[in-house]
Design a protein around this motif. Structure first.
Motif, PDB file in Angstrom:
ATOM      1  N   THR A  24      48.929  19.846  72.846  1.00  0.00           N
ATOM      2  CA  THR A  24      47.893  20.211  71.873  1.00  0.00           C
ATOM      3  C   THR A  24      47.518  19.033  70.978  1.00  0.00           C
ATOM      4  OG1 THR A  24      49.578  21.131  70.394  1.00  0.00           O
ATOM      5  CG2 THR A  24      48.403  22.676  71.823  1.00  0.00           C
ATOM      6  N   PHE A  27      44.260  17.691  72.270  1.00  0.00           N
ATOM      7  CA  PHE A  27      43.087  18.559  72.261  1.00  0.00           C
ATOM      8  C   PHE A  27      41.973  17.919  71.431  1.00  0.00           C
ATOM      9  CE2 PHE A  27      44.733  23.164  73.015  1.00  0.00           C
ATOM     10  CZ  PHE A  27      45.267  22.770  74.226  1.00  0.00           C
ATOM     11  N   ARG A  29      39.185  17.840  68.565  1.00  0.00           N
ATOM     12  CA  ARG A  29      39.348  18.346  67.197  1.00  0.00           C
ATOM     13  C   ARG A  29      38.928  19.808  67.056  1.00  0.00           C
ATOM     14  NH1 ARG A  29      36.816  15.816  61.699  1.00  0.00           N
ATOM     15  NH2 ARG A  29      37.929  17.211  60.296  1.00  0.00           N
ATOM     16  N   GLU A  30      37.852  20.189  67.708  1.00  0.00           N
ATOM     17  CA  GLU A  30      37.350  21.557  67.564  1.00  0.00           C
ATOM     18  C   GLU A  30      38.316  22.601  68.119  1.00  0.00           C
ATOM     19  OE1 GLU A  30      34.078  22.489  70.603  1.00  0.00           O
ATOM     20  OE2 GLU A  30      34.093  20.295  70.483  1.00  0.00           O
ATOM     21  N   TYR A  31      39.182  22.222  69.062  1.00  0.00           N
ATOM     22  CA  TYR A  31      40.143  23.158  69.637  1.00  0.00           C
ATOM     23  C   TYR A  31      41.536  23.006  69.053  1.00  0.00           C
ATOM     24  CZ  TYR A  31      36.502  23.877  73.075  1.00  0.00           C
ATOM     25  OH  TYR A  31      35.309  24.157  73.678  1.00  0.00           O
ATOM     26  N   LYS A  32      41.826  21.836  68.504  1.00  0.00           N
ATOM     27  CA  LYS A  32      43.164  21.567  67.990  1.00  0.00           C
ATOM     28  C   LYS A  32      43.555  22.544  66.882  1.00  0.00           C
ATOM     29  CE  LYS A  32      44.467  17.300  67.626  1.00  0.00           C
ATOM     30  NZ  LYS A  32      44.656  15.913  67.212  1.00  0.00           N
ATOM     31  N   TYR A  33      42.601  22.906  66.058  1.00  0.00           N
ATOM     32  CA  TYR A  33      42.914  23.740  64.895  1.00  0.00           C
ATOM     33  C   TYR A  33      42.603  25.208  65.128  1.00  0.00           C
ATOM     34  CZ  TYR A  33      43.493  19.198  62.891  1.00  0.00           C
ATOM     35  OH  TYR A  33      43.927  17.931  62.667  1.00  0.00           O
ATOM     36  N   THR A  34      42.171  25.563  66.313  1.00  0.00           N
ATOM     37  CA  THR A  34      41.968  26.980  66.630  1.00  0.00           C
ATOM     38  C   THR A  34      42.884  27.368  67.777  1.00  0.00           C
ATOM     39  OG1 THR A  34      40.085  26.375  68.045  1.00  0.00           O
ATOM     40  CG2 THR A  34      39.586  27.024  65.788  1.00  0.00           C
ATOM     41  N   LEU A  35      42.525  26.963  68.961  1.00  0.00           N
ATOM     42  CA  LEU A  35      43.317  27.288  70.138  1.00  0.00           C
ATOM     43  C   LEU A  35      44.703  26.651  70.078  1.00  0.00           C
ATOM     44  CD1 LEU A  35      43.476  28.589  72.922  1.00  0.00           C
ATOM     45  CD2 LEU A  35      42.449  26.520  73.864  1.00  0.00           C
ATOM     46  N   GLY A  36      44.756  25.405  69.629  1.00  0.00           N
ATOM     47  CA  GLY A  36      46.036  24.701  69.541  1.00  0.00           C
ATOM     48  C   GLY A  36      47.011  25.388  68.602  1.00  0.00           C
ATOM     49  N   GLN A  37      46.530  25.794  67.435  1.00  0.00           N
ATOM     50  CA  GLN A  37      47.401  26.473  66.474  1.00  0.00           C
ATOM     51  C   GLN A  37      47.868  27.826  67.010  1.00  0.00           C
ATOM     52  OE1 GLN A  37      48.765  25.363  63.705  1.00  0.00           O
ATOM     53  NE2 GLN A  37      47.760  23.392  63.954  1.00  0.00           N
ATOM     54  N   ASP A  38      46.973  28.531  67.692  1.00  0.00           N
ATOM     55  CA  ASP A  38      47.359  29.817  68.287  1.00  0.00           C
ATOM     56  C   ASP A  38      48.447  29.638  69.338  1.00  0.00           C
ATOM     57  OD1 ASP A  38      45.547  31.131  66.689  1.00  0.00           O
ATOM     58  OD2 ASP A  38      44.040  31.351  68.273  1.00  0.00           O
TER      59      ASP A  38
END
Length: 72
Positions: A24, A27, A29-38
């Protein structure tokens, strides 16, 4: 009864958590803090569930309930 960190399932899930954190980082930036955190939160929840299931050695109902949570 084995300690939770000696269980093969714990070792496998811990390896998975390490890989999730490693992958992650790459990833966008746009996915790191949404999908990555999940993904991180859910993988850590697996580790917690294994710990809780193993800790409740005297209460078999608790183990069954935790196992069902892992399966879902």
């Amino acid at each position: 009864m084995a300690l939770y960190y000696e269980l093969q399932v714990f070792k496998d899930v811990y390896t998975l958590v390490q890989k999730v954190f490693l992958y992650t980082q790459e990833f966008p930036r746009e996915y790191k803090y949404t999908l990555g955190q999940d993904m991180k939160r859910d993988s850590i929840q697996l580790v917690r569930s294994i710990y809780r299931a193993n800790k409740a050695k005297e209460n078999i109902d608790s183990k069954i309930k935790t196992t069902e949570m892992l399966i879902e």
